[in-house]
Design a protein around this motif. Sequence first.
Motif, PDB file in Angstrom:
ATOM      1  N   LEU A  20      -9.689  53.075 -19.710  1.00 48.17           N
ATOM      2  CA  LEU A  20      -8.732  53.981 -20.346  1.00 48.17           C
ATOM      3  C   LEU A  20      -9.219  55.421 -20.258  1.00 48.17           C
ATOM      4  CD1 LEU A  20      -6.136  54.297 -22.009  1.00 48.17           C
ATOM      5  CD2 LEU A  20      -7.555  54.065 -24.056  1.00 48.17           C
ATOM      6  N   HIS A  21     -10.510  55.612 -20.475  1.00 50.82           N
ATOM      7  CA  HIS A  21     -11.074  56.958 -20.364  1.00 50.82           C
ATOM      8  C   HIS A  21     -10.906  57.498 -18.944  1.00 50.82           C
ATOM      9  CE1 HIS A  21     -13.757  60.359 -20.772  1.00 50.82           C
ATOM     10  NE2 HIS A  21     -14.456  59.905 -19.732  1.00 50.82           N
ATOM     11  N   VAL A  34     -13.986  44.600 -24.204  1.00 51.85           N
ATOM     12  CA  VAL A  34     -13.461  45.782 -24.893  1.00 51.85           C
ATOM     13  C   VAL A  34     -14.087  47.052 -24.317  1.00 51.85           C
ATOM     14  CG1 VAL A  34     -13.385  46.959 -27.128  1.00 51.85           C
ATOM     15  CG2 VAL A  34     -12.863  44.534 -26.993  1.00 51.85           C
ATOM     16  N   SER A  35     -15.372  46.992 -24.006  1.00 48.50           N
ATOM     17  CA  SER A  35     -16.047  48.153 -23.406  1.00 48.50           C
ATOM     18  C   SER A  35     -15.448  48.493 -22.042  1.00 48.50           C
ATOM     19  CB  SER A  35     -17.532  47.883 -23.254  1.00 48.50           C
ATOM     20  OG  SER A  35     -18.124  47.652 -24.496  1.00 48.50           O
ATOM     21  N   LEU A  36     -15.184  47.491 -21.221  1.00 48.13           N
ATOM     22  CA  LEU A  36     -14.558  47.742 -19.923  1.00 48.13           C
ATOM     23  C   LEU A  36     -13.169  48.353 -20.082  1.00 48.13           C
ATOM     24  CD1 LEU A  36     -15.406  44.675 -17.661  1.00 48.13           C
ATOM     25  CD2 LEU A  36     -15.989  47.054 -17.268  1.00 48.13           C
ATOM     26  N   SER A  83      -9.702  43.992 -15.813  1.00 45.46           N
ATOM     27  CA  SER A  83     -10.894  43.142 -15.860  1.00 45.46           C
ATOM     28  C   SER A  83     -11.381  42.972 -17.291  1.00 45.46           C
ATOM     29  CB  SER A  83     -12.005  43.741 -15.004  1.00 45.46           C
ATOM     30  OG  SER A  83     -11.611  43.799 -13.670  1.00 45.46           O
ATOM     31  N   GLY A  84     -11.283  44.028 -18.071  1.00 42.78           N
ATOM     32  CA  GLY A  84     -11.651  43.927 -19.483  1.00 42.78           C
ATOM     33  C   GLY A  84     -10.746  42.965 -20.242  1.00 42.78           C
ATOM     34  N   VAL A  85      -9.474  43.011 -19.948  1.00 40.95           N
ATOM     35  CA  VAL A  85      -8.532  42.083 -20.591  1.00 40.95           C
ATOM     36  C   VAL A  85      -8.837  40.644 -20.187  1.00 40.95           C
ATOM     37  CG1 VAL A  85      -6.106  41.391 -20.679  1.00 40.95           C
ATOM     38  CG2 VAL A  85      -6.723  43.794 -20.856  1.00 40.95           C
TER      39      VAL A  85
END
Length: 95
Positions: free
Chosen positions: A19-20, A12-14, A40-42
């Motif tokens: 997104l930012h 979730v942090s990635l 990569s976060g997904v």
Amino acid sequence: MTSTLIYLCGGVSLWVLGLHALLVHRNALRRIMAVNVMGSGVFMVMVALASRDSAVDPVLQALVVTGLVVAASATAFTLRLATADPLDEDDQERK
């Protein structure tokens, strides 16, 4: 804290970091990298969900491996489009 929760929070942090970067940067190459970080976060979240029980879910792991191949191909394609010169001499000769 279990390892599943650590991978979930990391994924979730990635995704949020990507997104930012996608919203802040205007450079095409940086935006492509931001989308890859989001992907990569997904993938990390999917791996965490696949290993939440004692029996690992092979379907989610297969989806992650397939997603990695598709993401690499899509990244190569978008990098080619982003770095293409619209006035390339080779393209003019072909016409």
